[in-house]
Design a protein around this motif. Sequence first.
Motif, PDB file in Angstrom:
ATOM      1  N   ARG A   1      -0.266  -4.030  -0.054  1.00 25.09           N
ATOM      2  CA  ARG A   1      -1.390  -4.964  -0.032  1.00 25.09           C
ATOM      3  C   ARG A   1      -2.319  -4.622   1.121  1.00 25.09           C
ATOM      4  O   ARG A   1      -1.876  -4.209   2.194  1.00 25.09           O
ATOM      5  N   LEU A   2      -3.608  -4.841   0.888  1.00 28.00           N
ATOM      6  CA  LEU A   2      -4.631  -4.495   1.880  1.00 28.00           C
ATOM      7  C   LEU A   2      -5.081  -5.752   2.616  1.00 28.00           C
ATOM      8  O   LEU A   2      -5.653  -6.663   2.008  1.00 28.00           O
ATOM      9  N   PRO A   3      -4.862  -5.853   3.919  1.00 27.79           N
ATOM     10  CA  PRO A   3      -5.316  -7.032   4.669  1.00 27.79           C
ATOM     11  C   PRO A   3      -6.848  -7.079   4.781  1.00 27.79           C
ATOM     12  O   PRO A   3      -7.537  -6.079   4.613  1.00 27.79           O
ATOM     13  N   VAL A   4      -7.327  -8.253   5.097  1.00 25.80           N
ATOM     14  CA  VAL A   4      -8.745  -8.471   5.368  1.00 25.80           C
ATOM     15  C   VAL A   4      -8.892  -8.839   6.840  1.00 25.80           C
ATOM     16  O   VAL A   4      -8.169  -9.725   7.334  1.00 25.80           O
ATOM     17  N   VAL A   5      -9.806  -8.173   7.522  1.00 25.53           N
ATOM     18  CA  VAL A   5     -10.028  -8.399   8.948  1.00 25.53           C
ATOM     19  C   VAL A   5     -11.259  -9.271   9.130  1.00 25.53           C
ATOM     20  O   VAL A   5     -12.342  -8.948   8.603  1.00 25.53           O
TER      21      VAL A   5
ATOM     22  N   ASP B   1     -15.142   9.636  -5.380  1.00 22.96           N
ATOM     23  CA  ASP B   1     -13.788   9.434  -4.859  1.00 22.96           C
ATOM     24  C   ASP B   1     -13.485   7.946  -4.999  1.00 22.96           C
ATOM     25  O   ASP B   1     -14.056   7.121  -4.277  1.00 22.96           O
ATOM     26  N   PRO B   2     -12.610   7.549  -5.933  1.00 22.95           N
ATOM     27  CA  PRO B   2     -12.392   6.114  -6.160  1.00 22.95           C
ATOM     28  C   PRO B   2     -11.589   5.437  -5.070  1.00 22.95           C
ATOM     29  O   PRO B   2     -11.632   4.213  -4.955  1.00 22.95           O
ATOM     30  N   GLY B   3     -10.871   6.200  -4.262  1.00 19.44           N
ATOM     31  CA  GLY B   3     -10.028   5.582  -3.253  1.00 19.44           C
ATOM     32  C   GLY B   3      -8.799   4.946  -3.873  1.00 19.44           C
ATOM     33  O   GLY B   3      -8.654   4.863  -5.098  1.00 19.44           O
ATOM     34  N   PRO B   4      -7.861   4.505  -3.050  1.00 19.66           N
ATOM     35  CA  PRO B   4      -6.617   3.931  -3.583  1.00 19.66           C
ATOM     36  C   PRO B   4      -6.840   2.562  -4.203  1.00 19.66           C
ATOM     37  O   PRO B   4      -7.693   1.792  -3.762  1.00 19.66           O
ATOM     38  N   ALA B   5      -6.080   2.253  -5.257  1.00 19.31           N
ATOM     39  CA  ALA B   5      -6.083   0.905  -5.823  1.00 19.31           C
ATOM     40  C   ALA B   5      -5.417  -0.046  -4.841  1.00 19.31           C
ATOM     41  O   ALA B   5      -4.473   0.316  -4.144  1.00 19.31           O
ATOM     42  N   ALA B   6      -5.924  -1.287  -4.776  1.00 22.15           N
ATOM     43  CA  ALA B   6      -5.421  -2.225  -3.770  1.00 22.15           C
ATOM     44  C   ALA B   6      -5.415  -3.639  -4.315  1.00 22.15           C
ATOM     45  O   ALA B   6      -6.147  -3.986  -5.249  1.00 22.15           O
ATOM     46  N   SER B   7      -4.561  -4.453  -3.698  1.00 25.74           N
ATOM     47  CA  SER B   7      -4.552  -5.891  -3.943  1.00 25.74           C
ATOM     48  C   SER B   7      -4.718  -6.596  -2.592  1.00 25.74           C
ATOM     49  O   SER B   7      -4.529  -5.996  -1.536  1.00 25.74           O
ATOM     50  N   PHE B   8      -5.086  -7.880  -2.664  1.00 25.93           N
ATOM     51  CA  PHE B   8      -5.335  -8.631  -1.431  1.00 25.93           C
ATOM     52  C   PHE B   8      -4.045  -8.848  -0.641  1.00 25.93           C
ATOM     53  O   PHE B   8      -2.996  -9.199  -1.212  1.00 25.93           O
TER      54      PHE B   8
ATOM     55  N   ASP C   1     -20.077  -0.707  -6.995  1.00 23.67           N
ATOM     56  CA  ASP C   1     -19.781  -2.146  -6.927  1.00 23.67           C
ATOM     57  C   ASP C   1     -18.716  -2.531  -7.959  1.00 23.67           C
ATOM     58  O   ASP C   1     -17.837  -3.363  -7.678  1.00 23.67           O
ATOM     59  N   ARG C   2     -18.793  -1.926  -9.136  1.00 20.44           N
ATOM     60  CA  ARG C   2     -17.803  -2.234 -10.175  1.00 20.44           C
ATOM     61  C   ARG C   2     -16.415  -1.764  -9.756  1.00 20.44           C
ATOM     62  O   ARG C   2     -15.429  -2.510  -9.906  1.00 20.44           O
ATOM     63  N   LEU C   3     -16.340  -0.554  -9.227  1.00 20.31           N
ATOM     64  CA  LEU C   3     -15.036  -0.047  -8.790  1.00 20.31           C
ATOM     65  C   LEU C   3     -14.464  -0.901  -7.660  1.00 20.31           C
ATOM     66  O   LEU C   3     -13.262  -1.207  -7.639  1.00 20.31           O
ATOM     67  N   ARG C   4     -15.333  -1.291  -6.717  1.00 18.57           N
ATOM     68  CA  ARG C   4     -14.844  -2.110  -5.605  1.00 18.57           C
ATOM     69  C   ARG C   4     -14.463  -3.506  -6.051  1.00 18.57           C
ATOM     70  O   ARG C   4     -13.650  -4.162  -5.393  1.00 18.57           O
ATOM     71  N   ALA C   5     -15.063  -3.985  -7.142  1.00 23.41           N
ATOM     72  CA  ALA C   5     -14.680  -5.296  -7.674  1.00 23.41           C
ATOM     73  C   ALA C   5     -13.425  -5.212  -8.523  1.00 23.41           C
ATOM     74  O   ALA C   5     -12.843  -6.257  -8.857  1.00 23.41           O
TER      75      ALA C   5
ATOM     76  N   THR D   1      -3.468 -10.660  -5.647  1.00 25.07           N
ATOM     77  CA  THR D   1      -4.433 -10.452  -6.721  1.00 25.07           C
ATOM     78  C   THR D   1      -5.254  -9.205  -6.460  1.00 25.07           C
ATOM     79  O   THR D   1      -5.287  -8.674  -5.354  1.00 25.07           O
ATOM     80  N   VAL D   2      -5.945  -8.722  -7.499  1.00 21.58           N
ATOM     81  CA  VAL D   2      -6.732  -7.489  -7.408  1.00 21.58           C
ATOM     82  C   VAL D   2      -7.804  -7.635  -6.332  1.00 21.58           C
ATOM     83  O   VAL D   2      -8.522  -8.647  -6.268  1.00 21.58           O
ATOM     84  N   PHE D   3      -7.916  -6.627  -5.504  1.00 19.24           N
ATOM     85  CA  PHE D   3      -8.904  -6.656  -4.416  1.00 19.24           C
ATOM     86  C   PHE D   3     -10.315  -6.591  -5.000  1.00 19.24           C
ATOM     87  O   PHE D   3     -10.645  -5.696  -5.788  1.00 19.24           O
ATOM     88  N   ASP D   4     -11.144  -7.528  -4.625  1.00 24.66           N
ATOM     89  CA  ASP D   4     -12.528  -7.630  -5.112  1.00 24.66           C
ATOM     90  C   ASP D   4     -13.435  -7.822  -3.910  1.00 24.66           C
ATOM     91  O   ASP D   4     -13.398  -8.873  -3.260  1.00 24.66           O
TER      92      ASP D   4
END
Length: 626
Positions: free
Chosen positions: A296-300, A227-234, A194-198, A260-263
């Motif tokens: 940037r990572l879109p939200v569906v 596996d932390p996965g790629p860093a992303a922003s919104f 949860d911390r990493l995803r936030a 902004t940072v993806f949370d």
Amino acid sequence: MRPCRHTRPLSRTLAQRGGAVVARALLAAALVLAVPHASLAEEDEPADPRVPYTVEVRVTDPPAAVDLMDAVEGASTLRALEGEPPATRFGLRRRLESDLATVRDVLRAEGFYAGHVDGRIEDGPREVQVVVSVTPGPRYTVAETAVAYTGAYTGAGASGGPASLPASLAGVGLAPGQPATSDAVLAAERALIDRLRAEGRPFAEVVDRRVAVNHARRAMAVRLRVDPGPAASFGGVRIEGLERLKADVLRDLAPWTPGTVFDTRQLDAYRNRILETRLFSSVTVRPAEAAEADGRLPVVVAVTEAPPRSVGGGLRYSTDDGPGVRLYWTHRNLLGRAERLRGTVDLAPVSQTAGLVFEKPWFLHPDQSLRLSGDLERVEREAYTGLTARAGAGVERRLNDVWRLSGGVSLDLARLKDEDGTDSSYLVGVPLGVARETVDDVLDPTAGTRLSLSLTPFAGRGEGAALGFAVADLSGSAYWTPLEDDGLVLAARGRLASLVGAETDAVPPHRRLYAGGGGSVRGYGHQMVGPLDDDGDPRGGRSALELGLEARIKVTDSIGLVPFVDAGLVGDEAVPDLGGDVLWAAGLGARYYTDFGPLRVDIGVPLNPRDADDRFQVYISLGQAF
């Protein structure tokens, strides 16, 4: 099988016994003819072959602050199936062996890695007894934790450098020296992800877990590979499934700013905002599978729209008002931007009301709504009779999940008749309010509080003269569940109101302060608490005080009883006179709990009635009294 003691040839034995065998056969045949078949069936019915048993769990040397007995018995198949005994002793033994393995797992899960479990089956006079003995031993503790990161995304994160990837679980709830329980390990794993995803890594996941137990040190070490996965922003918002609502309405509800940072916690907040519109039967919010060209990572957002229109109604009854019916029609997306139009008709012998309410959400601000309302009422109450018309416009601002502010303007026209005759009035009001609400359910709260304060200055004309006054009204309620479940809920409410700036007789009757009735002081008629005129009708006043206390007791999951005590006071002074005539009432209610709220029946009895008060009052409606 026992060996035979006699070795005579079988044929010779049968020959010697032949006559006796034939005689017994004839006698048995005669008995079959003589005995009714039902009696024979009862005599030949085999006894129940099952093996009834009782279970006793013994925990020796239980450690302090650890209730192993509940955990062991909760996992026991023997205990769960005690009322369904097995058919054989072998089946009972199988149950015992299964329980012993389960209890060992329970001990390890609670950190008792050196625990010992034993069981035995003892014969009793009527049933056998199964004894499970548990010796927990010492409780192991966490010695160390380590987190290693794999994959191609272990470099700098969206919120900073490699320091954003924790090297241990100490910062997420699993520090050295803590009890080595499986729940603590799993909770720390979830907290880490949860911390990493936030912190900008929405695809982080645990790929491997290694737990090593050192019996000599009575300690446990935990090592994770993540596996932390790629860093992303919104990025932007992609919407699927819209038919009537305009897409930019949902995009404007997003609680983040692109870039902004993806949370991932923001996704839950976004979904809740969409659901609060009540325009959709299903809502799914998730990150897209891949980032866009700018990184940037879109939200569906995938939605299924609910029908925009609905009709409904409800019935009620009270001794003072008689039967009542309420009908409504609602359109939840009138102009394509979630505007709501609601029309209501409320009919009862003492009043008939028709009204319209228009609400526009996100008015000039994402947390602000506009409300326009109007209604026309014909009333025939004991305090007054006649017609009233009201119109209003207001804005409500939601500060957070708990607090709300409101303000607006209202126009009030009335032509009413009371003991002093018939008079027309018009008033312009400026209602201001603040409210705080933390209850867990609107119709049937079991925990939390409600608090509201309103202040409304009025100016206009009444009885042919200029008129100005102000009304302040403070009300609140609290709910407490003293037991572990909601089998008992204690509820309390209070109200304090004051009218300043004019004498009681100068204020139009429908704007005076009253108390009494189903949502006020049960046991007294509607508006009957307070001063009465010569005909025994309520006059209203300039101050009002109400108190209520009830215990909501569930007899079954669907039926409950509610004893209650209410009290109230209405006076001609702006401040309630506690030395005045406080009217008390008590009663008993019944509740039938449904999926859409409790059905309520309350019977209230005045404890210090006056000549004009009835001996009791009955109230039937949907929802709790408060």
